[in-house]
Design a protein around this motif. Structure first.
Motif, PDB file in Angstrom:
ATOM      1  N   THR A   7       0.884  -1.159   0.000  1.00 14.98           N
ATOM      2  CA  THR A   7       0.000   0.000   0.000  1.00 14.98           C
ATOM      3  C   THR A   7       0.923   1.210   0.000  1.00 14.98           C
ATOM      4  O   THR A   7       1.704   1.389   0.942  1.00 14.98           O
ATOM      5  CB  THR A   7      -0.920   0.007   1.232  1.00 14.98           C
ATOM      6  N   PRO A   8       0.886   2.013  -1.060  1.00  9.52           N
ATOM      7  CA  PRO A   8       1.851   3.111  -1.191  1.00  9.52           C
ATOM      8  C   PRO A   8       1.649   4.198  -0.138  1.00  9.52           C
ATOM      9  O   PRO A   8       0.599   4.257   0.518  1.00  9.52           O
ATOM     10  CB  PRO A   8       1.591   3.644  -2.597  1.00  9.52           C
ATOM     11  N   PRO A   9       2.640   5.069   0.027  1.00  5.40           N
ATOM     12  CA  PRO A   9       2.538   6.150   1.008  1.00  5.40           C
ATOM     13  C   PRO A   9       1.284   6.997   0.780  1.00  5.40           C
ATOM     14  O   PRO A   9       0.953   7.330  -0.360  1.00  5.40           O
ATOM     15  CB  PRO A   9       3.798   6.978   0.773  1.00  5.40           C
ATOM     16  N   HIS A  10       0.606   7.304   1.878  1.00  4.94           N
ATOM     17  CA  HIS A  10      -0.586   8.145   1.808  1.00  4.94           C
ATOM     18  C   HIS A  10      -0.822   8.812   3.154  1.00  4.94           C
ATOM     19  O   HIS A  10      -0.225   8.431   4.160  1.00  4.94           O
ATOM     20  CB  HIS A  10      -1.809   7.333   1.368  1.00  4.94           C
ATOM     21  N   TYR A  28       6.212  -1.423   7.895  1.00  4.18           N
ATOM     22  CA  TYR A  28       5.529  -0.130   7.858  1.00  4.18           C
ATOM     23  C   TYR A  28       6.546   0.985   7.710  1.00  4.18           C
ATOM     24  O   TYR A  28       7.611   0.952   8.334  1.00  4.18           O
ATOM     25  CB  TYR A  28       4.743   0.098   9.158  1.00  4.18           C
ATOM     26  N   GLN A  29       6.198   1.967   6.896  1.00  4.58           N
ATOM     27  CA  GLN A  29       6.978   3.187   6.782  1.00  4.58           C
ATOM     28  C   GLN A  29       6.118   4.299   7.361  1.00  4.58           C
ATOM     29  O   GLN A  29       5.043   4.585   6.845  1.00  4.58           O
ATOM     30  CB  GLN A  29       7.320   3.472   5.313  1.00  4.58           C
ATOM     31  N   LEU A  30       6.554   4.871   8.478  1.00  6.78           N
ATOM     32  CA  LEU A  30       5.827   5.944   9.154  1.00  6.78           C
ATOM     33  C   LEU A  30       6.718   7.176   9.132  1.00  6.78           C
ATOM     34  O   LEU A  30       7.712   7.233   9.859  1.00  6.78           O
ATOM     35  CB  LEU A  30       5.498   5.553  10.597  1.00  6.78           C
ATOM     36  N   ASP A  31       6.370   8.139   8.286  1.00  6.50           N
ATOM     37  CA  ASP A  31       7.234   9.288   8.033  1.00  6.50           C
ATOM     38  C   ASP A  31       8.616   8.764   7.656  1.00  6.50           C
ATOM     39  O   ASP A  31       8.733   8.065   6.668  1.00  6.50           O
ATOM     40  CB  ASP A  31       7.255  10.236   9.229  1.00  6.50           C
ATOM     41  N   ASP A  32       9.639   8.998   8.463  1.00 13.55           N
ATOM     42  CA  ASP A  32      10.985   8.532   8.115  1.00 13.55           C
ATOM     43  C   ASP A  32      11.418   7.308   8.921  1.00 13.55           C
ATOM     44  O   ASP A  32      12.575   6.932   8.919  1.00 13.55           O
ATOM     45  CB  ASP A  32      11.998   9.664   8.290  1.00 13.55           C
ATOM     46  N   LYS A  33      10.475   6.659   9.601  1.00 14.13           N
ATOM     47  CA  LYS A  33      10.779   5.495  10.431  1.00 14.13           C
ATOM     48  C   LYS A  33      10.234   4.221   9.793  1.00 14.13           C
ATOM     49  O   LYS A  33       9.116   4.208   9.281  1.00 14.13           O
ATOM     50  CB  LYS A  33      10.141   5.672  11.812  1.00 14.13           C
ATOM     51  N   PHE A  42       0.360  -3.587  17.464  1.00 14.53           N
ATOM     52  CA  PHE A  42      -0.698  -2.595  17.230  1.00 14.53           C
ATOM     53  C   PHE A  42      -0.034  -1.280  16.854  1.00 14.53           C
ATOM     54  O   PHE A  42       0.874  -0.822  17.545  1.00 14.53           O
ATOM     55  CB  PHE A  42      -1.545  -2.415  18.493  1.00 14.53           C
ATOM     56  N   LEU A  43      -0.487  -0.685  15.756  1.00 12.85           N
ATOM     57  CA  LEU A  43       0.036   0.595  15.296  1.00 12.85           C
ATOM     58  C   LEU A  43      -1.125   1.556  15.061  1.00 12.85           C
ATOM     59  O   LEU A  43      -2.167   1.157  14.527  1.00 12.85           O
ATOM     60  CB  LEU A  43       0.807   0.433  13.982  1.00 12.85           C
ATOM     61  N   GLN A  44      -0.946   2.811  15.440  1.00 15.41           N
ATOM     62  CA  GLN A  44      -1.963   3.832  15.209  1.00 15.41           C
ATOM     63  C   GLN A  44      -1.326   4.991  14.460  1.00 15.41           C
ATOM     64  O   GLN A  44      -0.251   5.466  14.832  1.00 15.41           O
ATOM     65  CB  GLN A  44      -2.544   4.319  16.526  1.00 15.41           C
ATOM     66  N   HIS A  51       2.050   7.340   5.863  1.00 19.23           N
ATOM     67  CA  HIS A  51       2.319   5.946   6.174  1.00 19.23           C
ATOM     68  C   HIS A  51       2.137   5.074   4.935  1.00 19.23           C
ATOM     69  O   HIS A  51       1.392   5.414   4.029  1.00 19.23           O
ATOM     70  CB  HIS A  51       1.447   5.443   7.335  1.00 19.23           C
ATOM     71  N   ALA A  52       2.871   3.976   4.913  1.00 13.35           N
ATOM     72  CA  ALA A  52       2.786   2.971   3.854  1.00 13.35           C
ATOM     73  C   ALA A  52       3.078   1.633   4.515  1.00 13.35           C
ATOM     74  O   ALA A  52       3.672   1.569   5.591  1.00 13.35           O
ATOM     75  CB  ALA A  52       3.812   3.257   2.770  1.00 13.35           C
ATOM     76  N   PHE A  53       2.648   0.552   3.875  1.00 15.33           N
ATOM     77  CA  PHE A  53       2.948  -0.758   4.434  1.00 15.33           C
ATOM     78  C   PHE A  53       3.013  -1.792   3.328  1.00 15.33           C
ATOM     79  O   PHE A  53       2.414  -1.635   2.270  1.00 15.33           O
ATOM     80  CB  PHE A  53       1.956  -1.171   5.527  1.00 15.33           C
ATOM     81  N   LYS A  54       3.814  -2.842   3.587  1.00 13.92           N
ATOM     82  CA  LYS A  54       3.970  -3.895   2.596  1.00 13.92           C
ATOM     83  C   LYS A  54       4.310  -5.212   3.283  1.00 13.92           C
ATOM     84  O   LYS A  54       4.886  -5.242   4.363  1.00 13.92           O
ATOM     85  CB  LYS A  54       5.046  -3.534   1.579  1.00 13.92           C
ATOM     86  N   ASN A  55       3.923  -6.277   2.620  1.00 15.26           N
ATOM     87  CA  ASN A  55       4.279  -7.621   3.055  1.00 15.26           C
ATOM     88  C   ASN A  55       5.545  -7.981   2.286  1.00 15.26           C
ATOM     89  O   ASN A  55       5.495  -8.236   1.089  1.00 15.26           O
ATOM     90  CB  ASN A  55       3.145  -8.594   2.739  1.00 15.26           C
TER      91      ASN A  55
END
Length: 67
Positions: A7-10, A28-33, A42-44, A51-55
């Motif tokens: 899921t691309p950054p959004h 997970y990519q959260l800003d620069d982390k 659990f992530l909020q 944020h973006a995420f990938k398997n």
């Protein structure tokens, strides 16, 4: 999530999003982390956070997403 799916950054400007990892490993990519989440994580994501995420594995992953 299928293996290697992404899921691309959004950014959400009207609501928070949260994820609970049920199975697998999700990066997970959260800003620069970067965070590698495993079952029980659990992530909020607050309003306005990029944020973006990938398997990144060869196995399916399951997440419970709350909007």
């Amino acid at each position: 999530m299928q293996p290697q799916s992404i899921t691309p950054p959004h950014i959400h400007d009207r609501y928070e999003e949260a994820h609970y990892v049920l199975e697998g490993e999700v990066e997970y990519q959260l800003d620069d982390k970067t965070i590698v989440a495993t079952p029980g994580t659990f992530l909020q994501f607050p309003i306005g956070q990029a944020h973006a995420f990938k398997n990144v594995t060869s196995q399916p992953a399951k997440i419970l997403a709350f909007l």
